[in-house]
Design a protein around this motif. Structure first.
Motif, mmCIF file in Angstrom:
data_model
loop_
_atom_site.group_PDB
_atom_site.id
_atom_site.type_symbol
_atom_site.label_atom_id
_atom_site.label_comp_id
_atom_site.label_asym_id
_atom_site.label_seq_id
_atom_site.Cartn_x
_atom_site.Cartn_y
_atom_site.Cartn_z
ATOM 1 N N ALA A 348 0.831 -1.204 0.000
ATOM 2 C CA ALA A 348 0.000 0.000 0.000
ATOM 3 C C ALA A 348 0.864 1.252 0.000
ATOM 4 O O ALA A 348 0.626 2.208 -0.756
ATOM 5 C CB ALA A 348 -0.934 -0.015 1.208
ATOM 6 N N ARG A 400 -10.343 -9.628 1.811
ATOM 7 C CA ARG A 400 -11.033 -8.711 2.735
ATOM 8 C C ARG A 400 -10.053 -8.155 3.761
ATOM 9 O O ARG A 400 -10.101 -6.955 4.102
ATOM 10 C CB ARG A 400 -12.158 -9.469 3.439
ATOM 11 C CG ARG A 400 -12.839 -8.699 4.559
ATOM 12 C CD ARG A 400 -13.700 -7.557 4.028
ATOM 13 N NE ARG A 400 -14.350 -6.857 5.106
ATOM 14 C CZ ARG A 400 -13.803 -5.908 5.841
ATOM 15 N NH1 ARG A 400 -12.548 -5.515 5.606
ATOM 16 N NH2 ARG A 400 -14.473 -5.310 6.808
ATOM 17 N N ALA A 403 -7.855 -5.516 2.074
ATOM 18 C CA ALA A 403 -8.583 -4.256 1.915
ATOM 19 C C ALA A 403 -8.625 -3.485 3.225
ATOM 20 O O ALA A 403 -8.499 -2.248 3.246
ATOM 21 C CB ALA A 403 -9.991 -4.537 1.405
ATOM 22 N N GLU A 404 -8.790 -4.208 4.325
ATOM 23 C CA GLU A 404 -8.825 -3.554 5.637
ATOM 24 C C GLU A 404 -7.470 -2.946 5.974
ATOM 25 O O GLU A 404 -7.392 -1.854 6.543
ATOM 26 C CB GLU A 404 -9.245 -4.562 6.710
ATOM 27 C CG GLU A 404 -9.519 -3.956 8.073
ATOM 28 C CD GLU A 404 -10.781 -3.106 8.100
ATOM 29 O OE1 GLU A 404 -10.934 -2.315 9.068
ATOM 30 O OE2 GLU A 404 -11.617 -3.223 7.178
ATOM 31 N N PHE A 406 -5.325 -1.770 3.800
ATOM 32 C CA PHE A 406 -5.241 -0.546 2.997
ATOM 33 C C PHE A 406 -6.037 0.576 3.653
ATOM 34 O O PHE A 406 -5.564 1.723 3.744
ATOM 35 C CB PHE A 406 -5.750 -0.821 1.579
ATOM 36 C CG PHE A 406 -4.676 -1.308 0.631
ATOM 37 C CD1 PHE A 406 -4.281 -0.539 -0.453
ATOM 38 C CD2 PHE A 406 -4.057 -2.528 0.840
ATOM 39 C CE1 PHE A 406 -3.286 -0.979 -1.319
ATOM 40 C CE2 PHE A 406 -3.073 -2.982 -0.024
ATOM 41 C CZ PHE A 406 -2.678 -2.212 -1.113
ATOM 42 N N THR A 407 -7.239 0.262 4.108
ATOM 43 C CA THR A 407 -8.081 1.283 4.740
ATOM 44 C C THR A 407 -7.420 1.851 5.986
ATOM 45 O O THR A 407 -7.355 3.075 6.177
ATOM 46 C CB THR A 407 -9.453 0.689 5.092
ATOM 47 O OG1 THR A 407 -10.099 0.261 3.902
ATOM 48 C CG2 THR A 407 -10.329 1.710 5.802
ATOM 49 N N LEU A 408 -6.931 0.965 6.852
ATOM 50 C CA LEU A 408 -6.370 1.391 8.132
ATOM 51 C C LEU A 408 -5.059 2.148 7.969
ATOM 52 O O LEU A 408 -4.663 2.904 8.862
ATOM 53 C CB LEU A 408 -6.164 0.175 9.045
ATOM 54 C CG LEU A 408 -7.446 -0.488 9.562
ATOM 55 C CD1 LEU A 408 -7.119 -1.803 10.274
ATOM 56 C CD2 LEU A 408 -8.198 0.447 10.512
ATOM 57 N N THR A 409 -4.398 1.961 6.847
ATOM 58 C CA THR A 409 -3.148 2.693 6.602
ATOM 59 C C THR A 409 -3.376 3.925 5.722
ATOM 60 O O THR A 409 -2.406 4.537 5.245
ATOM 61 C CB THR A 409 -2.102 1.771 5.959
ATOM 62 O OG1 THR A 409 -2.636 1.180 4.769
ATOM 63 C CG2 THR A 409 -1.674 0.680 6.929
ATOM 64 N N GLY A 410 -4.661 4.284 5.502
ATOM 65 C CA GLY A 410 -4.980 5.505 4.770
ATOM 66 C C GLY A 410 -4.920 5.383 3.266
ATOM 67 O O GLY A 410 -4.710 6.381 2.570
ATOM 68 N N HIS A 411 -5.149 4.198 2.742
ATOM 69 C CA HIS A 411 -5.107 3.972 1.301
ATOM 70 C C HIS A 411 -6.454 3.442 0.808
ATOM 71 O O HIS A 411 -7.278 2.962 1.596
ATOM 72 C CB HIS A 411 -3.992 2.992 0.944
ATOM 73 C CG HIS A 411 -2.623 3.476 1.333
ATOM 74 N ND1 HIS A 411 -1.886 4.339 0.561
ATOM 75 C CD2 HIS A 411 -1.872 3.239 2.446
ATOM 76 C CE1 HIS A 411 -0.740 4.603 1.155
ATOM 77 N NE2 HIS A 411 -0.700 3.951 2.311
ATOM 78 N N ASP A 412 -6.670 3.541 -0.475
ATOM 79 C CA ASP A 412 -7.942 3.141 -1.067
ATOM 80 C C ASP A 412 -8.033 1.617 -1.124
ATOM 81 O O ASP A 412 -7.235 0.965 -1.804
ATOM 82 C CB ASP A 412 -8.046 3.716 -2.483
ATOM 83 C CG ASP A 412 -9.388 3.411 -3.148
ATOM 84 O OD1 ASP A 412 -10.246 2.774 -2.495
ATOM 85 O OD2 ASP A 412 -9.554 3.805 -4.320
ATOM 86 N N PRO A 413 -9.012 1.008 -0.406
ATOM 87 C CA PRO A 413 -9.136 -0.450 -0.430
ATOM 88 C C PRO A 413 -9.493 -1.003 -1.804
ATOM 89 O O PRO A 413 -9.279 -2.188 -2.067
ATOM 90 C CB PRO A 413 -10.246 -0.719 0.584
ATOM 91 C CG PRO A 413 -11.034 0.546 0.638
ATOM 92 C CD PRO A 413 -10.036 1.647 0.449
#
Length: 465
Positions: A348, A400, A403-404, A406-413
């Motif tokens: 990510a 899944r 994707a999480e 990516f989300t938690l590190t500030g990126h688009d899942p």
């Protein structure tokens, strides 16, 4: 014949056993050590390996007080003695004393670290004892001694000590104030260089009774390394070592290495635990299953698909031959070092958009929770056996989880592309089959009083750390 009766005392683990001794004008008979009956009555299965007899010719012979690095089962074949015991183990009962007369109808179980002494009241007295380790000069160097005349223990010797027959050594033993308490047996963590080994080392970093050893000190795949290692001081062995290269295990060389570590090496550790009466904790894997069930519980028989899973299943069977064992079955382990979450976070950050399988379903297991569960099992001491340990939460796919991350590190899942296992591995050789469903039933673990964190909550904390 009546059954033996076991009675507790003020010293934890010190037990008095009433033995049936039927007799007639010709004499008497007793089953001095009958394992099945004594275990049913409440005696621990302490595994005696040596039987000794102390023959005492005269009344007043007095021996002790010796605390030894093994358990003892004491009785007399002839005569009568006054037995005395003092708890010399580290802990709140240090210094507690107990005494009891021993006749052929009485036996006493003395746990490791409890000082033992006796005085002959009726001679000749054949004082017999079973022990669960072989005597040696090295073992004798581990004895702890207490003066027979210690004022704190205040043992009421029927024959005053000044009138009794004592050895010079026994007369020179220290008073209680000068005795160094016997520490509990140590805990050994094997595989200290791995993710779980490092987590256990961190969790137990302030414990002086834990040794964490990496492969350079103990290589379970090397018979010479295991034979050279001294396991005698350990009461708990946690095996966090394994060959885990799932795909490489499918090769000829990998297959040999996997069996050497996960089966042959585990077997040698099992025998070390058996010899030294250590609790054995072993880490198992979801790969022992074929993944056809939605949720795997501890009663499901193994059905491994690949070599790695086969070796883990075989190792589990060896561990299960021990009475005192915990097989900790887990999946999708995440800890310090290279792992799936770290890889996704790196991708990510570097702007790489991964394709991740979406038809393998399971739960993450963070080593912090896995280490806590292991500590819980060896502290709470539920029934030996297999326990599933993962984090809580709804089983999800690797895609899944990616994707999480990516989300938690500030990126688009949406940068994560879900793909099937077949598509992901298309054109690749030497790929091991994976269980499609790896979720483990945690009900048995919950029943012991332990609940891991929810996996995505733990994931967020791991990424922050």
């Amino acid at each position: 014949m009546n059954q033996p009766q076991v009675h507790s005392t003020d010293i934890p683990g010190l037990l008095v056993i009433d033995l049936p001794v039927p007799g007639d004008a010709r004499g008497w008979f007793k089953e001095n050590w009958q394992r099945a009956k004594l275990l049913a009555a409440g005696l621990p299965d302490f595994g005696p390996v040596q039987n000794n007899i102390s023959f005492n010719q005269a009344v007043g012979v007095t021996r002790g007080i010796h605390a030894e690095p093994w358990d003892k089962y004491i009785s007399v074949a002839t005569g009568r003695v006054f037995g005395a015991w003092v708890d010399l183990r580290e802990g709140p009962t240090f210094g507690t004393a107990f005494w009891h007369e021993i006749t052929p109808e009485v036996a006493v179980f003395v746990p490791r670290g409890v000082g033992n002494a006796f005085q002959t009241l009726e001679a000749p007295a054949a004082y017999t004892y079973l022990v669960n380790d072989h005597w040696s000069e090295a073992a004798q160097s581990q004895y702890t001694f207490l003066s027979l005349a210690d004022e704190t223990a205040a043992i009421p010797w029927p024959i005053p000590l000044e009138q009794a027959e004592l050895s010079a050594k026994d007369q020179a033993h220290p008073r209680l104030a000068d005795v160094v308490p016997v520490p509990p047996r140590r805990t050994l963590v094997v595989g200290g260089g791995g993710q779980l080994g490092r987590a256990l080392a961190a969790r137990w970093s302030e414990r002086a009774d834990v040794d964490v050893v990496a492969r350079d000190r103990l290589d379970i795949a090397d018979p010479v390394s295991i034979a050279a290692f001294d396991f005698s001081g350990y009461g708990v062995i946690v095996n966090a070592a394994a060959y885990t290269a799932v795909d490489a295990a499918q090769s000829a060389e990998g297959r040999r290495e996997a069996w050497a570590a996960n089966v042959t090496g585990v077997g040698r550790l099992v025998e070390a635990a058996r010899t030294h009466r250590a609790t054995f904790v072993h880490i198992s894997s979801d790969y022992v299953f074929d993944g056809t069930r939605t949720l795997h519980d501890e009663t499901e028989p193994p059905s491994p698909l690949g070599v790695y899973g086969q070796t883990k299943a075989a190792g589990d069977q060896l561990v299960a031959t021990l009475d005192d064992h915990y097989i900790v079955r887990t999946s999708w382990v995440i800890g310090q070092g290279a792992n799936f979450v770290a890889t996704m976070a790196s991708l990510a950050e570097r702007g790489i958009d991964p394709s991740v399988v979406d038809d393998q379903i399971g739960r993450l297991t963070f080593t912090e929770d896995l280490a806590a569960a292991i500590e819980h099992l060896i502290t709470a001491r539920p029934a030996p056996g297999t326990y599933n340990v993962t984090n809580e939460g709804e089983p999800v796919s690797w895609a899944r989880i990616a994707a999480e991350v990516f989300t938690l590190t500030g990126h688009d899942p949406a940068r994560v592309t879900p793909v099937s296992t077949t598509a992901y591995y298309a054109g690749k050789d030497g790929i091991a089959p994976r269980p499609s469903r790896s979720a483990l039933d945690l009900s048995k673990l919950h029943a012991t009083g332990f609940a891991p964190r929810e996996q995505f909550a733990a994931l967020g904390e791991w990424l922050v750390e």
